[in-house]
Design an enzyme around this catalytic site. Structure first.
Site, PDB file in Angstrom:
ATOM      1  N   SER A 155       7.827   1.690   2.740  1.00 25.39           N
ATOM      2  CA  SER A 155       7.853   1.713   1.282  1.00 25.39           C
ATOM      3  C   SER A 155       9.217   2.201   0.837  1.00 25.39           C
ATOM      4  O   SER A 155       9.937   2.840   1.612  1.00 25.39           O
ATOM      5  CB  SER A 155       6.765   2.660   0.755  1.00 25.39           C
ATOM      6  OG  SER A 155       6.900   2.897  -0.635  1.00 25.39           O
ATOM      7  N   TYR A 168       1.738  10.282   0.424  1.00 25.45           N
ATOM      8  CA  TYR A 168       2.140   8.907   0.721  1.00 25.45           C
ATOM      9  C   TYR A 168       3.585   8.867   1.224  1.00 25.45           C
ATOM     10  O   TYR A 168       3.886   8.183   2.207  1.00 25.45           O
ATOM     11  CB  TYR A 168       1.982   8.065  -0.539  1.00 25.45           C
ATOM     12  CG  TYR A 168       2.278   6.597  -0.366  1.00 25.45           C
ATOM     13  CD1 TYR A 168       1.359   5.750   0.231  1.00 25.45           C
ATOM     14  CD2 TYR A 168       3.473   6.053  -0.824  1.00 25.45           C
ATOM     15  CE1 TYR A 168       1.617   4.400   0.378  1.00 25.45           C
ATOM     16  CE2 TYR A 168       3.747   4.694  -0.680  1.00 25.45           C
ATOM     17  CZ  TYR A 168       2.812   3.875  -0.082  1.00 25.45           C
ATOM     18  OH  TYR A 168       3.081   2.536   0.064  1.00 25.45           O
TER      19      TYR A 168
END
Length: 276
Positions: A155, A168
């Site tokens: 990401s 995350y």
């Protein structure tokens, strides 16, 4: 000849979103597909769960392109389940060449307010799930002796961070460390290991009530267009989100022989979020 003609790709999180998009892009370029998805809800995730019907639709769409696919339900947190799926796919297609460790989930909250459940689920799916995927496929790729390509979905939050995504970001930064380590460990076997690092992608992980409320806490029932304006302000190119197909194009490059000397790198597909 397609760009991955004759190759076989294993894709996790393939029932919808980026995983389905990767399956279709690779199938359209000649690959056979081994697809897996949990197809049920996690204890914590901002998006509604994918369903068995979603995985069936991925199968239908791959076959509509003329591709072959083995699709099964399994949990990336269970390495033995992944080995079973990969084994079935290799028995059907005879080999394995491409691995897309794509399955993911997330929630939001200040790091000190996250529940243990939110923390553990996010780490288990995004980081341990990526490691389990690697463990399930690496012995096969080594035994084949013909190299291969492993592609982790990290990401933009694996290269920077933001408020409310500490768990995350920790998981996706961990994926980056795993990717770079495996690139070194597997180089003697001509197995390349890289990552794609998307920003916001036009999937269910963005389009849900929790995300909309996070980005527009001052609005009542914020709309997609209202939230889109705020997402667009985060990117240098001024777009609210990229499409899953944009990420799939990067996956295709890393899967193909066009990237035969590319290993150990992230490829951001983020419309310039990282340079803002």
């Amino acid at each position: 000849m397609g760009r991955v003609e004759g190759k076989v790709a294993f894709i996790t999180g393939a029932a919808r979103g980026q995983g389905r998009s990767h399956a279709l892009r690779l199938a359209d370029e000649g690959a056979d597909i081994i697809a897996v998805d949990l197809c049920e809800g996690l204890r914590s995730n901002v998006a509604a769960a994918a369903t068995p019907e979603d995985l069936t639709e991925t199968t239908r769409l791959v076959e509509k392109l003329g591709g072959r696919i083995v699709a099964m339900v399994a949990d990336v947190r269970d390495v033995e389940a992944l080995r079973t799926v990969v084994g079935a796919g290799v028995a059907e297609f005879g080999r394995l060449d491409i691995v897309c460790a794509n399955a993911g989930s997330w929630t939001y909250g200040p790091a000190h307010e996250l529940t243990e459940e939110e923390w553990q689920d996010t780490l288990d799916v995004n980081l341990t799930g990526a490691w389990n995927t690697a463990r399930a496929v690496i012995p096969i790729l080594i035994d084949q002796g013909e190299g291969g390509s492993i592609i982790f979905t990290s990401s933009a939050m694996g290269l920077k961070s933001a408020p409310h995504v500490g768990h995350y970001a920790a998981a996706k930064h961990g994926v980056m460390g795993l990717m770079r380590t495996l690139a070194l460990e597997l180089a003697p076997y001509r197995i390349r290991v890289n990552s794609v690092n998307p920003g916001s992608v036009n999937t269910d992980l963005i389009h849900n009530t929790a995300t909309y409320e996070l980005f527009a806490p001052d609005l009542t029932n914020p709309t997609r267009d209202q939230v889109g304006e705020r997402f667009a302000a985060l990117s240098a190119l001024g777009v609210p989100w990229v499409e899953a197909e944009d990420v799939s194009n990067a996956v295709l490059f890393l899967a193909s022989d066009e990237s035969r000397y590319v290993t150990g790198i992230p490829i951001p597909v983020d419309a310039g979020v990282l340079v803002r």
